[in-house]
Structure formats: C-alpha cells, structure tokens
Design a protein around this motif. Sequence first.
Motif, PDB file in Angstrom:
ATOM      1  N   ALA A   1     -12.353 -41.992   6.310  1.00 58.41           N
ATOM      2  CA  ALA A   1     -11.317 -41.107   5.771  1.00 58.41           C
ATOM      3  C   ALA A   1     -11.879 -40.252   4.636  1.00 58.41           C
ATOM      4  O   ALA A   1     -11.584 -39.053   4.544  1.00 58.41           O
ATOM      5  N   PHE A   2     -12.701 -40.853   3.789  1.00 55.78           N
ATOM      6  CA  PHE A   2     -13.304 -40.116   2.673  1.00 55.78           C
ATOM      7  C   PHE A   2     -14.204 -38.988   3.187  1.00 55.78           C
ATOM      8  O   PHE A   2     -14.201 -37.884   2.627  1.00 55.78           O
ATOM      9  N   GLU A   3     -14.955 -39.245   4.238  1.00 53.88           N
ATOM     10  CA  GLU A   3     -15.811 -38.199   4.809  1.00 53.88           C
ATOM     11  C   GLU A   3     -14.977 -37.018   5.295  1.00 53.88           C
ATOM     12  O   GLU A   3     -15.405 -35.872   5.197  1.00 53.88           O
ATOM     13  N   LYS A   4     -13.785 -37.299   5.813  1.00 49.30           N
ATOM     14  CA  LYS A   4     -12.914 -36.233   6.310  1.00 49.30           C
ATOM     15  C   LYS A   4     -12.189 -35.488   5.194  1.00 49.30           C
ATOM     16  O   LYS A   4     -11.888 -34.308   5.334  1.00 49.30           O
ATOM     17  N   ASN A   5     -11.864 -36.202   4.111  1.00 45.16           N
ATOM     18  CA  ASN A   5     -11.137 -35.567   3.009  1.00 45.16           C
ATOM     19  C   ASN A   5     -11.566 -36.184   1.676  1.00 45.16           C
ATOM     20  O   ASN A   5     -10.898 -37.073   1.153  1.00 45.16           O
ATOM     21  N   PRO A   6     -12.674 -35.705   1.114  1.00 45.45           N
ATOM     22  CA  PRO A   6     -13.181 -36.271  -0.142  1.00 45.45           C
ATOM     23  C   PRO A   6     -12.407 -35.833  -1.381  1.00 45.45           C
ATOM     24  O   PRO A   6     -12.709 -36.277  -2.481  1.00 45.45           O
ATOM     25  N   ASN A   7     -11.384 -35.008  -1.197  1.00 49.76           N
ATOM     26  CA  ASN A   7     -10.638 -34.500  -2.348  1.00 49.76           C
ATOM     27  C   ASN A   7      -9.221 -35.043  -2.448  1.00 49.76           C
ATOM     28  O   ASN A   7      -8.391 -34.488  -3.162  1.00 49.76           O
ATOM     29  N   SER A   8      -8.953 -36.130  -1.761  1.00 42.70           N
ATOM     30  CA  SER A   8      -7.643 -36.777  -1.846  1.00 42.70           C
ATOM     31  C   SER A   8      -7.707 -37.929  -2.840  1.00 42.70           C
ATOM     32  O   SER A   8      -8.518 -38.850  -2.691  1.00 42.70           O
ATOM     33  N   VAL A   9      -6.842 -37.880  -3.844  1.00 46.36           N
ATOM     34  CA  VAL A   9      -6.818 -38.961  -4.829  1.00 46.36           C
ATOM     35  C   VAL A   9      -6.453 -40.290  -4.162  1.00 46.36           C
ATOM     36  O   VAL A   9      -6.989 -41.336  -4.514  1.00 46.36           O
ATOM     37  N   TRP A  10      -5.553 -40.254  -3.180  1.00 41.30           N
ATOM     38  CA  TRP A  10      -5.152 -41.481  -2.489  1.00 41.30           C
ATOM     39  C   TRP A  10      -6.307 -42.069  -1.696  1.00 41.30           C
ATOM     40  O   TRP A  10      -6.516 -43.278  -1.705  1.00 41.30           O
ATOM     41  N   ILE A  11      -7.046 -41.215  -1.011  1.00 43.78           N
ATOM     42  CA  ILE A  11      -8.176 -41.698  -0.216  1.00 43.78           C
ATOM     43  C   ILE A  11      -9.261 -42.252  -1.137  1.00 43.78           C
ATOM     44  O   ILE A  11      -9.792 -43.341  -0.893  1.00 43.78           O
ATOM     45  N   CYS A  12      -9.571 -41.542  -2.208  1.00 42.09           N
ATOM     46  CA  CYS A  12     -10.592 -42.033  -3.152  1.00 42.09           C
ATOM     47  C   CYS A  12     -10.131 -43.317  -3.833  1.00 42.09           C
ATOM     48  O   CYS A  12     -10.914 -44.254  -4.004  1.00 42.09           O
ATOM     49  N   GLY A  13      -8.856 -43.366  -4.226  1.00 42.01           N
ATOM     50  CA  GLY A  13      -8.334 -44.563  -4.884  1.00 42.01           C
ATOM     51  C   GLY A  13      -8.350 -45.778  -3.981  1.00 42.01           C
ATOM     52  O   GLY A  13      -8.799 -46.859  -4.369  1.00 42.01           O
ATOM     53  N   CYS A  14      -7.873 -45.608  -2.752  1.00 39.89           N
ATOM     54  CA  CYS A  14      -7.899 -46.725  -1.786  1.00 39.89           C
ATOM     55  C   CYS A  14      -9.320 -47.159  -1.498  1.00 39.89           C
ATOM     56  O   CYS A  14      -9.607 -48.357  -1.416  1.00 39.89           O
ATOM     57  N   ASN A  15     -10.204 -46.192  -1.333  1.00 39.27           N
ATOM     58  CA  ASN A  15     -11.597 -46.499  -1.043  1.00 39.27           C
ATOM     59  C   ASN A  15     -12.198 -47.307  -2.199  1.00 39.27           C
ATOM     60  O   ASN A  15     -12.865 -48.326  -1.984  1.00 39.27           O
ATOM     61  N   GLY A  16     -11.947 -46.862  -3.420  1.00 36.27           N
ATOM     62  CA  GLY A  16     -12.467 -47.582  -4.583  1.00 36.27           C
ATOM     63  C   GLY A  16     -11.913 -48.986  -4.682  1.00 36.27           C
ATOM     64  O   GLY A  16     -12.644 -49.952  -4.926  1.00 36.27           O
ATOM     65  N   PHE A  17     -10.606 -49.125  -4.478  1.00 32.64           N
ATOM     66  CA  PHE A  17      -9.990 -50.446  -4.546  1.00 32.64           C
ATOM     67  C   PHE A  17     -10.556 -51.350  -3.460  1.00 32.64           C
ATOM     68  O   PHE A  17     -10.860 -52.518  -3.694  1.00 32.64           O
ATOM     69  N   GLY A  18     -10.731 -50.801  -2.266  1.00 29.57           N
ATOM     70  CA  GLY A  18     -11.305 -51.581  -1.165  1.00 29.57           C
ATOM     71  C   GLY A  18     -12.707 -52.066  -1.475  1.00 29.57           C
ATOM     72  O   GLY A  18     -13.050 -53.229  -1.238  1.00 29.57           O
ATOM     73  N   HIS A  19     -13.517 -51.191  -2.028  1.00 33.76           N
ATOM     74  CA  HIS A  19     -14.880 -51.593  -2.380  1.00 33.76           C
ATOM     75  C   HIS A  19     -14.873 -52.636  -3.498  1.00 33.76           C
ATOM     76  O   HIS A  19     -15.727 -53.534  -3.508  1.00 33.76           O
TER      77      HIS A  19
END
Length: 176
Positions: free
Chosen positions: A59-77
């Motif tokens: 999802a991040f590769e498709k949309n690196p400028n979404s706060v929700w995508i970055c936030g979820c990705n960070g929390f997941g990691h």
Amino acid sequence: RVQLIQGGSLRPLLTNALTLAQRAVELEPTDPLVQTIRGAWQLMIERDFEGGVARHEEAFEKNPNSVWICGCNGFGHALCRNPQRALTMLDRARRLSPRDSSMFLWLPGGAIAHLTGGRPEQAIQWTEDALRLNPRHLISLFLRAAAEMTAGRDSAGHRSVERMRASAALPATIRI
C-alpha cells in the motif's frame, strides 16, 4: 470504533469490522487504503504479521503520501519488532500531517519501537504526544505505564495505571 470503544463487548464490532474489511477488499482489492485496513486486521486479529506488514508495504508503494498508510505501516512494523522501519514510517506520517488529530492512533507505534529498543524515555515522550491528542486512549496509557515502570519511575507508572483504570472503568484488581 474498535480503537475508540470504552467498555462493552468488542466481539460484535470485530465481527462487523472483518465483514466490512473483506467486502472492501472484494470491491476494490488494489486500493491502497483498503489494503492498509486489511493489513491491520491481519496483524492485530489474525496474527499474520508477515502478511500484514507485506500488505502495508505494498500500500505504501502505491501511495507514500497517505498519513493513514504511513501510520498503519509504522505501527505494523513496531508490532513486528522492526523499530527502524517503524520510526521511519511514523516520522513520515507526522511530517505529512503534523496537526492531524487522529495521529494518536499511530503514535503508540513509536512508543512500542522505543520500548522494545530499550529506550523507555523516548517511549514516554511518544505516549505523551498521543495522550495530548486523546487523553483516554487506552493503548497509549498502557504503553506509558509500561515505559515508566521500565524507566524506574514506579510512582508515575502507578499513576498511569490509575488513569487507565479511570478511563476504562477497569476494576481495582488490575495490578502492576
């Protein structure tokens, strides 16, 4: 609603959330936000950590400028003990939307990353930032108590547990 619930049963909400997430994936499987929500479900409910993080990264590769995508990705990691990637993603989310009132949902990921990395003082700061946005967020209160106790701040840890207990109307049998 699952994140924000204050008491009551989570089971009906979780069941409904899964149904809605699955329906969203069926309707638009390539949408990055849908992928992120489904990835969060994989991580937190199904305990499929590898699959959930992979979905977040896609999802991040498709949309690196979404706060929700970055936030979820960070929390997941953070949950997967990848603290450097977690902090990179969470810092990006903060830069993308520095005044976002929903940031309290992601900031605990930074606390997890610092706490598992042996940096309780930084974990306390991340929970403080989250609690400034939502003083009753149970995950942040829980992590704050854990970080304070790890840092040797027993009195502060006990106060955080009391705040958590008061916010959730938890019984006095919870002890640290």
